[in-house]
Design an enzyme around this catalytic site. Structure first.
Site, mmCIF file in Angstrom:
data_model
loop_
_atom_site.group_PDB
_atom_site.id
_atom_site.type_symbol
_atom_site.label_atom_id
_atom_site.label_comp_id
_atom_site.label_asym_id
_atom_site.label_seq_id
_atom_site.Cartn_x
_atom_site.Cartn_y
_atom_site.Cartn_z
ATOM 1 N N GLU A 1 50.615 14.517 35.792
ATOM 2 C CA GLU A 1 50.678 15.896 36.250
ATOM 3 C C GLU A 1 49.301 16.527 36.111
ATOM 4 O O GLU A 1 48.534 16.166 35.210
ATOM 5 C CB GLU A 1 51.691 16.696 35.418
ATOM 6 N N LYS B 1 46.631 19.110 34.883
ATOM 7 C CA LYS B 1 46.526 19.923 33.663
ATOM 8 C C LYS B 1 46.063 21.325 34.053
ATOM 9 O O LYS B 1 44.896 21.555 34.347
ATOM 10 C CB LYS B 1 45.562 19.302 32.665
ATOM 11 N N ASP C 1 44.861 24.997 33.749
ATOM 12 C CA ASP C 1 44.056 25.723 32.774
ATOM 13 C C ASP C 1 44.545 27.168 32.712
ATOM 14 O O ASP C 1 44.002 28.064 33.348
ATOM 15 C CB ASP C 1 42.584 25.673 33.161
ATOM 16 N N TYR D 1 56.891 22.937 33.155
ATOM 17 C CA TYR D 1 56.893 21.467 33.112
ATOM 18 C C TYR D 1 57.494 20.881 31.836
ATOM 19 O O TYR D 1 57.509 19.666 31.663
ATOM 20 C CB TYR D 1 55.460 20.944 33.244
ATOM 21 N N LYS E 1 40.532 14.733 30.337
ATOM 22 C CA LYS E 1 39.753 15.934 30.654
ATOM 23 C C LYS E 1 38.657 15.625 31.669
ATOM 24 O O LYS E 1 37.929 14.641 31.535
ATOM 25 C CB LYS E 1 39.128 16.502 29.369
ATOM 26 N N CYS F 1 16.593 53.910 39.339
ATOM 27 C CA CYS F 1 17.496 53.271 40.286
ATOM 28 C C CYS F 1 16.699 52.677 41.444
ATOM 29 O O CYS F 1 15.879 53.389 42.059
ATOM 30 C CB CYS F 1 18.503 54.301 40.808
ATOM 31 N N CYS G 1 17.750 54.936 44.835
ATOM 32 C CA CYS G 1 17.429 56.360 45.029
ATOM 33 C C CYS G 1 16.292 56.854 44.147
ATOM 34 O O CYS G 1 15.826 57.986 44.327
ATOM 35 C CB CYS G 1 18.674 57.215 44.784
ATOM 36 N N CYS H 1 23.076 54.476 37.317
ATOM 37 C CA CYS H 1 22.529 55.611 38.060
ATOM 38 C C CYS H 1 23.678 56.597 38.208
ATOM 39 O O CYS H 1 24.731 56.243 38.752
ATOM 40 C CB CYS H 1 22.030 55.169 39.425
ATOM 41 N N CYS I 1 22.841 59.086 45.295
ATOM 42 C CA CYS I 1 22.456 57.680 45.461
ATOM 43 C C CYS I 1 23.169 57.073 46.667
ATOM 44 O O CYS I 1 24.402 57.015 46.719
ATOM 45 C CB CYS I 1 22.792 56.884 44.208
#
Length: 735
Positions: A134, A136, A138, A253, A341, A435, A438, A453, A458
């Site tokens: 099956e 795996k 995560d 499962y 793995k 920024c 602007c 900002c 802006c």
């Protein structure tokens, strides 16, 4: 549990090797590894904020296993090799599992997988074993309990014996059945009324993970590291409504006890799960030889990037339940299964530039741009670095050779620099002081990661601010959406939110939609190829809706302004406390922070916003346009009463003013949020923690640590019936 046969002798996965260290340094190293493993397991399972990769964690675990195998006297009962990984939070009620949930031994390469297959064949007889392979997943381990075929509760894996009650959140996951199918119950026969506990993984699809992190970046929140952490963080939300928005799914499962199901193998059990209505991963294979197991693993590795969910390997199980019983368990894992793995796919490239993007809320986000490289099936050339702390933590510099991969096989991510290839003159990167769009000064509040900002002028923030202003939860301007706002910005009609209230029907009606007239849509006076304008009807509707929005209350206006950390509820709290924008402008940061539910971070954000002259100018123009920048306290109370179902007359009296309530456990008639809102409508304060100052604790079924603390402090405890009496009459129960 009955005693199991140990056909392997030593713990699965242990290898007889010559010890690399003598006893004393081995003892020191083992202690260091236990400390490191416990620390990183806590960050992974409890905080959903890992600092290292799974591969790095597994490498430390293997090293500890090797030391303990060479020196068995160094094994301690609390060693990570002797227990199931995980922690139990005190934020949720504890749930004891029907049977222990074990971890899985890992095979980090094909040699280790082959060693396990050989031991299994030797123990059970070569050619007598069928394996179920099956994917795996995560995700976050979960156990779901059913009684008489009906959903009872759900819990996280926790420490393997005790998990956290996340029933309300799991109920929001669409593929979790609330009732098992009749076909599955018929298969159980006379055991259909038995309590069963199925196990599986809660995961977040890759597309949902991308959207969630995009939202986090836009709002200046720390992103999730990978889909597994996103799923875990979403499942542990205190508010189920938040979980419901996170698009979680499950794959089931396993089961605590297969006896009631009358099945004899893993593949028969998976078929029962499908019949019962559970979401079962379709990528499963029965393999009769180690070669077939290898082929399944190779195919899964080759196609992992094609999946819409994250996998980090393949789980190989002995299919027969009788043979599983014969093999038994080690202290922490079954001998009849192993997790092969996958290695992470990483590539090196050259970092050419770090650019800064400005989001809707003004957050400055550094983005790395590097030479294109193919990782996990696609070509990537840029990756977000999230914030300045992340840049400094990884110590990446322009010109570095860097290692990149995809977090969760989806999100491009920089792992770090290759230091021995760094140029001598490479300089640490710093966030700009102004920024980049602007030119306004960048704000960085003490204790915060993000740089922002905060100017409403802006341009980078303009469109998203405008759309936020007209959205349903803010000023609720129907008929003014993405396309029309784009056209008005392009025509120079909108520079900030106050410009909405200077628009005329003619301004909007004359805008070019970008579409052209076709002969098939005959219109009087319009020739083929002519541009299609917005028109009078659409323009009139937009202007009427904009005019109607002037009546929105102050709380909505504060939310619509897009002040960082000010959502709808905080906007209402500010409006209730200060009643006008003028009083809020004059209020001190300490006065704002003193409001329950606000605090110093929000207060600093509000004051920072109101300290920008351009923002105050916009507020003044909104006032001149006729917006409601003052509140009618009586109307607010009436609105709150109507929204929560309590009596408007009772709410006007505020009978619970000065009292503090804490809600815990599961409520039946109302959700805890609904009950809290009703209490607030009557003047009460609702908090999340119990103290000596708490007036009452309302405890429903499955109440946990808060109930225990209330009893220890002598705080009066009410049940749901007593709560309903209070909300109906405003009268408190007598002693």
């Amino acid at each position: 549990m009955t005693e199991q046969m140990n056909l392997f002798g030593d713990a699965a996965g242990a290898q007889s090797t010559e010890p690399a260290l003598s006893h004393e340094p081995a003892a020191t190293r083992a202690a260091e590894l236990r400390h490191e493993l416990d620390y990183h397991a806590y960050r992974y399972y409890m905080l959903d904020a890992p600092e290292i990769t799974d591969a790095a964690f597994d490498k430390m675990l293997v090293e500890l296993q090797e030391i303990e195998s060479a020196y068995p006297d160094l094994i301690t009962p609390t060693s990570y090799t002797q227990r199931v990984g995980g922690y139990v939070s005190d934020q949720f009620a504890p749930v004891t599992h029907m049977a222990r949930m074990y971890s899985m031994d890992d095979a980090m390469n094909l040699e280790e997988l082959d060693a396990w297959l050989e031991r299994t064949e030797n123990a059970l007889g070569a050619g007598r074993v069928t394996y179920t392979c099956e994917l795996k997943i995560d995700g976050l381990g979960v156990a779901i309990t059913y009684e008489n075929g009906a959903f009872v509760r759900a819990a996280t894996r926790g420490d393997g014996t005790t998990g956290e009650d996340v029933s309300l959140n799991v109920r929001t996951i669409q593929d979790v059945p609330m009732h098992l199918s009749e076909k599955a119950l018929v298969h159980m026969g006379t055991d259909r009324d038995r309590v069963i506990e199925v196990r599986g993984e809660v995961y977040m699809p890759k597309g949902s993970f991308v959207r969630l992190n995009d939202e986090a970046d836009a709002e200046g929140r720390d992103p999730f590291a990978n889909p597994r952490n996103a799923a875990a963080g979403s499942l542990r939300q205190k508010d189920p409504k938040v979980t419901a928005k996170r698009d979680l799914s499950t794959f089931i499962y396993a089961i605590a006890d297969t006896t009631p199901l009358h099945v004899h193998s893993q593949h028969e059990f998976l078929n029962w799960l499908r019949d019962a209505g559970f979401h079962v991963n379709p990528n499963v294979a029965s393999c009769k030889t180690p070669t077939e197991v290898h082929e399944f693993c190779a195919d899964a590795l080759a196609h992992r990037s094609d999946l819409d969910y994250d996998i980090d390997g393949v789980v190989v199980k002995v299919d027969s339940f009788q043979q599983q019983s014969d093999l038994g368990f080690t202290a922490r894992a079954p001998r009849w299964a192993i997790a092969f793995k996958f290695p992470p796919e990483e590539k090196t490239t050259v970092l050419r530039e770090i650019r800064v993007q400005v989001g809707r809320t003004g957050v400055l986000t550094p983005v790395a741009e590097f030479d294109p490289v193919t990782v996990a099936g696609s070509t990537i050339a840029r990756a977000t670095l999230h914030n300045i702390d992340e840049v400094h933590r990884k110590d990446v510099r322009v010109g570095d050779t860097i290692v990149v991969h995809k977090a969760g096989d989806v999100i491009p991510e920089i792992v770090g620099p290759v230091l021995d290839k760094r140029w001598p003159d490479a300089q640490p990167w710093q966030m700009p002081s102004t920024c980049p769009v602007c030119g306004s000064p960048v704000v960085h509040e003490e204790g915060e990661v993000a740089y922002r900002c905060v100017s409403l002028d802006c341009a980078a923030q303009l469109k998203e601010r405008l759309l936020h202003w007209v959205s349903r939860g803010c000023m609720d301007v129907d008929g003014v959406g993405d396309e029309l706002v784009d056209k008005m910005i392009a025509a120079g009609l909108l520079h900030d939110v106050a410009d909405f209230y200077q628009l005329t029907v003619e301004d909007i009606a004359g805008l070019d939609t970008g579409r052209t007239y076709a002969a098939s849509n005959a219109r009087r006076g319009v020739r083929a190829g002519d541009p299609i304008l917005v028109g009078q009807k659409t323009a009139r509707k937009a202007i009427d809706e904009i005019a109607r929005s002037k009546q929105q209350p102050l709380g909505r206006v504060l939310f619509a302004l897009g002040i960082r950390l000010v959502g709808k509820s905080v906007g209402e709290l500010l409006a209730q406390r200060f009643l006008s924008i003028d009083r809020l402008v004059l209020a001190s940061e300490e006065e704002i922070a003193s409001i329950d539910g606000v605090g110093p971070k929000i207060a600093a954000s509000v004051k920072g916003f109101l300290a920008v002259p351009e923002n105050l100018e916009v507020l003044e123009r909104l006032r001149q346009a006729g917006l409601t920048l003052e509140e009618d306290l009586g109307q607010m109370t009436a609105d709150a009463a109507a929204a929560t179902g309590v009596s408007a007359d009772l709410a006007s009296e505020q009978p619970l003013a000065g009292l503090t309530f804490v809600l815990t456990g599961t409520l039946v008639r109302r959700t805890r949020d609904e009950a809290g809102a009703a209490l607030k409508a009557l003047g009460a304060k609702v908090t999340g923690s119990v103290s000596k100052k708490t007036s009452f604790v309302v405890a429903g079924p499955k109440a946990g640590s808060k109930l225990a603390k209330a009893e220890s402090l002598g705080v009066p405890v009410l049940d749901e019936e007593q709560l309903e009496i209070i909300l109906t009459t405003g009268e408190l129960p007598t002693a």
